[in-house]
Scaffold this motif. Structure first.
Motif, PDB file in Angstrom:
ATOM      1  N   UNK A  42       0.875  -1.126  -0.066  1.00 47.45           N
ATOM      2  CA  UNK A  42      -0.164  -0.383   0.135  1.00 47.45           C
ATOM      3  C   UNK A  42       0.831   1.571  -0.066  1.00 47.45           C
ATOM      4  N   UNK A  43       1.933   1.446   1.091  1.00 45.13           N
ATOM      5  CA  UNK A  43       3.241   1.924   0.786  1.00 45.13           C
ATOM      6  C   UNK A  43       3.482   2.538   0.018  1.00 45.13           C
ATOM      7  N   UNK A  86       2.902   6.073  -3.017  1.00 46.29           N
ATOM      8  CA  UNK A  86       4.129   6.826  -3.713  1.00 46.29           C
ATOM      9  C   UNK A  86       4.006   6.854  -5.262  1.00 46.29           C
ATOM     10  N   UNK A  87       3.853   5.671  -6.101  1.00 51.22           N
ATOM     11  CA  UNK A  87       3.724   5.924  -7.155  1.00 51.22           C
ATOM     12  C   UNK A  87       2.563   6.643  -7.364  1.00 51.22           C
ATOM     13  N   UNK A  88       1.439   6.654  -6.045  1.00 47.72           N
ATOM     14  CA  UNK A  88       0.912   7.897  -7.207  1.00 47.72           C
ATOM     15  C   UNK A  88       1.174   9.375  -7.195  1.00 47.72           C
ATOM     16  N   UNK A  89       2.145   9.365  -6.258  1.00 45.42           N
ATOM     17  CA  UNK A  89       2.553  11.144  -5.625  1.00 45.42           C
ATOM     18  C   UNK A  89       2.842  11.566  -7.635  1.00 45.42           C
ATOM     19  N   UNK A  90       4.067  10.424  -7.614  1.00 48.14           N
ATOM     20  CA  UNK A  90       4.460  10.673  -8.510  1.00 48.14           C
ATOM     21  C   UNK A  90       4.493  11.277 -10.018  1.00 48.14           C
ATOM     22  N   UNK A  91       2.864  10.523  -9.917  1.00 43.45           N
ATOM     23  CA  UNK A  91       2.177  11.150 -10.833  1.00 43.45           C
ATOM     24  C   UNK A  91       1.232  12.660 -11.236  1.00 43.45           C
ATOM     25  N   UNK A  92       0.946  12.782 -12.524  1.00 41.99           N
ATOM     26  CA  UNK A  92       0.026  13.762 -12.674  1.00 41.99           C
ATOM     27  C   UNK A  92       1.284  15.169 -12.969  1.00 41.99           C
ATOM     28  N   UNK A 106      -3.948  14.919 -10.312  1.00 43.61           N
ATOM     29  CA  UNK A 106      -3.886  13.670 -11.216  1.00 43.61           C
ATOM     30  C   UNK A 106      -4.950  13.407 -12.292  1.00 43.61           C
ATOM     31  N   UNK A 107      -4.900  12.932 -13.477  1.00 48.55           N
ATOM     32  CA  UNK A 107      -6.144  12.270 -14.265  1.00 48.55           C
ATOM     33  C   UNK A 107      -6.804  11.448 -13.885  1.00 48.55           C
ATOM     34  N   UNK A 108      -7.372  10.797 -14.673  1.00 50.69           N
ATOM     35  CA  UNK A 108      -8.392   9.505 -14.032  1.00 50.69           C
ATOM     36  C   UNK A 108      -9.737  10.195 -13.414  1.00 50.69           C
ATOM     37  N   UNK A 137       0.314  12.684   5.292  1.00 51.94           N
ATOM     38  CA  UNK A 137       1.789  14.276   5.761  1.00 51.94           C
ATOM     39  C   UNK A 137       1.138  14.972   4.901  1.00 51.94           C
ATOM     40  N   UNK A 138       1.768  15.712   4.234  1.00 50.08           N
ATOM     41  CA  UNK A 138       1.874  17.352   3.429  1.00 50.08           C
ATOM     42  C   UNK A 138       1.740  16.984   2.124  1.00 50.08           C
ATOM     43  N   UNK A 139       1.197  16.008   2.047  1.00 43.38           N
ATOM     44  CA  UNK A 139       0.586  15.627   0.571  1.00 43.38           C
ATOM     45  C   UNK A 139      -0.561  15.654  -0.137  1.00 43.38           C
ATOM     46  N   UNK A 140      -1.629  16.053  -1.089  1.00 42.81           N
ATOM     47  CA  UNK A 140      -2.481  16.499  -1.225  1.00 42.81           C
ATOM     48  C   UNK A 140      -3.255  15.865  -2.584  1.00 42.81           C
ATOM     49  N   UNK A 141      -4.040  15.113  -2.865  1.00 44.56           N
ATOM     50  CA  UNK A 141      -4.076  14.581  -4.230  1.00 44.56           C
ATOM     51  C   UNK A 141      -5.122  14.589  -4.643  1.00 44.56           C
TER      52      UNK A 141
END
Length: 441
Positions: free
Chosen positions: A111-112, A116-122, A136-138, A146-150
């Motif tokens: 899951x982790x 992290x793969x998702x955070x590299x997209x878009x 991100x697309x889709x 933490x300090x990331x919003x997707x």
């Protein structure tokens, strides 16, 4: 010991979960509930380590039998009971537990890695407060980590204010640290439904807090609830993330419209105090202060029934100096190098049936007691049950030749422990001489 510890933790988690559902789960003081959930989960792991000693008036048999009866024949051979080479229940349980831990750990790492793969997209955008926005697309469900919003392109275009406010609340309230903690709880308590349910309740409280933060920013409640309904079809893909459309939507909408709970209701949490006290009493070490049962009573008990005679009572020899107590039962008992089978083999090769006893048709079970000190050395050998002078002497002699044991341990420290060993000297049946039979005719 690890298995017993995890069972104790599991019992605490079950008790705390039941109290939570009964007393606090429907209240609206979300910050208090969040702290309460984190506290009881942490307490569940701490309470089994708390050491209390209770003086209990309980008679205990004097002496401990750690080994099956040894039988010595006049030929000098020891015939130990056949011990099946099978896995013990505890060994199997430990193996299954660690298999479960590894499986959950693999799932968490996967899951982790996916997160992290998702955070590299878009594309990335840096927000004024230092938070990184990932567009991100889709049809990716919005979440924070933490300090990331997707957020996906459509949500960023149509409903940026509500979603970003919600996810920003998760970050400012440091919910990701809570999620990390509860994932560790699930890792070590994977077998316990109460652990998973408590973790789900905490994530639900996170959503209540974030929803209230959105409404406090002036967002229309009805419009926000409709947005939640539209987004409720998404999946929760990342266990370590705070997902916008987290499950139990009906509860979230109900909590938004519910009147605030009275602050006096927080006193319900005090019910956990007697539960903690009960847990401490249940996990306490019991020390017997009653008169010890006479040696002969313990001796007359069949060997198969007196193995580990005081296994649950931590009793010390009060007659010994305070600086060097001798325990009759400890958390980790002394172990002969190679185990009990190795001890049997050692006795088999070193015991000799006394010729004088064999000549006089003397046999029986002698019980020898001795101390294994904190270095593993055998000492203070004494006979609890006598057979004859020669047999007693042989049993004492061979016990004194025993090599060093792995010492017993109490609270992680090596201590002196009483150890009792029964040895049966058994005469073989002698056939009647042929001449006697002929004389009788």
């Amino acid at each position: 010991m690890l298995l017993i510890y995890q069972i104790k933790v599991g019992i605490c988690l079950i008790a705390f979960y039941l109290l939570w559902k009964l007393l606090l789960s429907r209240e609206t003081f979300h910050r208090f509930n969040r702290v309460a959930l984190l506290t009881v989960m942490a307490l569940a792991f701490v309470l089994p380590w708390v050491k209390l000693s209770l003086d209990v008036s309980t008679p205990v048999a004097d002496g401990m039998v750690m080994l099956e009866e040894m039988i010595v024949t006049p030929a000098g051979a020891v015939q130990p009971h056949q011990v099946a080479q099978t896995w013990s229940v505890i060994s199997i349980a430990n193996i299954l537990y660690f298999i479960g831990v590894v499986a959950v750990l693999v799932w968490l790492l996967h899951s982790q890695w996916s997160l992290h793969r998702m955070l590299k997209k878009g594309r990335r955008e840096q927000m004024p407060d230092g938070i990184t926005l990932h567009v991100v697309p889709g049809e990716q469900t919005p979440f924070s980590y933490f300090r990331h919003i997707v957020i996906n392109e459509q949500d960023y275009r149509d409903n940026p204010r509500e979603i970003l406010t919600h996810e920003h609340a998760h970050i400012s309230l440091r919910h990701s640290w809570d999620v990390l903690f509860v994932e560790l709880v699930k890792l070590f308590q994977w077998w316990n439904p109460a652990a998973w349910l408590l973790c789900r309740e905490l994530k639900q409280v996170h959503e209540y807090e974030a929803d209230m933060a959105v409404l406090n920013q002036g967002v229309d409640a009805k419009q926000y609830q409709l947005l939640l309904i539209r987004k409720s079809v998404g999946d929760q893909l990342f266990s370590m993330a705070n997902n916008f459309n987290y499950q139990s939507l009906k509860k979230r909408i109900s909590m938004m419209t519910k009147n605030k709970s009275s602050q006096w209701n927080t006193l319900r949490a005090l019910v956990v105090v007697p539960v903690i006290a009960l847990a401490l009493l249940a996990f306490a070490n019991t020390k017997s202060v009653a008169a010890v049962v006479a040696n002969q009573q313990a001796i007359m008990t069949p060997t198969s029934e007196v193995v580990k005679a005081n296994a649950e009572a931590q009793v010390t020899d009060e007659s010994a100096p305070q600086s060097k107590k001798v325990y009759k039962s400890v958390e980790q008992m002394p172990m002969f190098p190679g185990g009990e089978m190795a001890l049997m083999k050692y006795l088999q090769s070193h015991i000799n049936y006394p010729p004088e006893a064999a000549k006089n048709d003397i046999g029986g079970r002698v019980i020898v007691q001795f101390i294994i000190d904190e270095t593993g050395q055998v000492g203070e050998v004494k006979v609890l049950r006598h057979v004859s002078e020669e047999i007693d002497a042989e049993a004492v002699r061979v016990v004194k030749t025993l090599p060093k044991f792995e010492p017993g341990r109490q609270d992680g420290e090596a201590v002196s422990v009483w150890y009792t060993l029964p040895i049966s000297f058994k005469l073989q049946t002698k056939p009647q001489p042929q001449s006697q039979s002929q004389d009788g005719e």
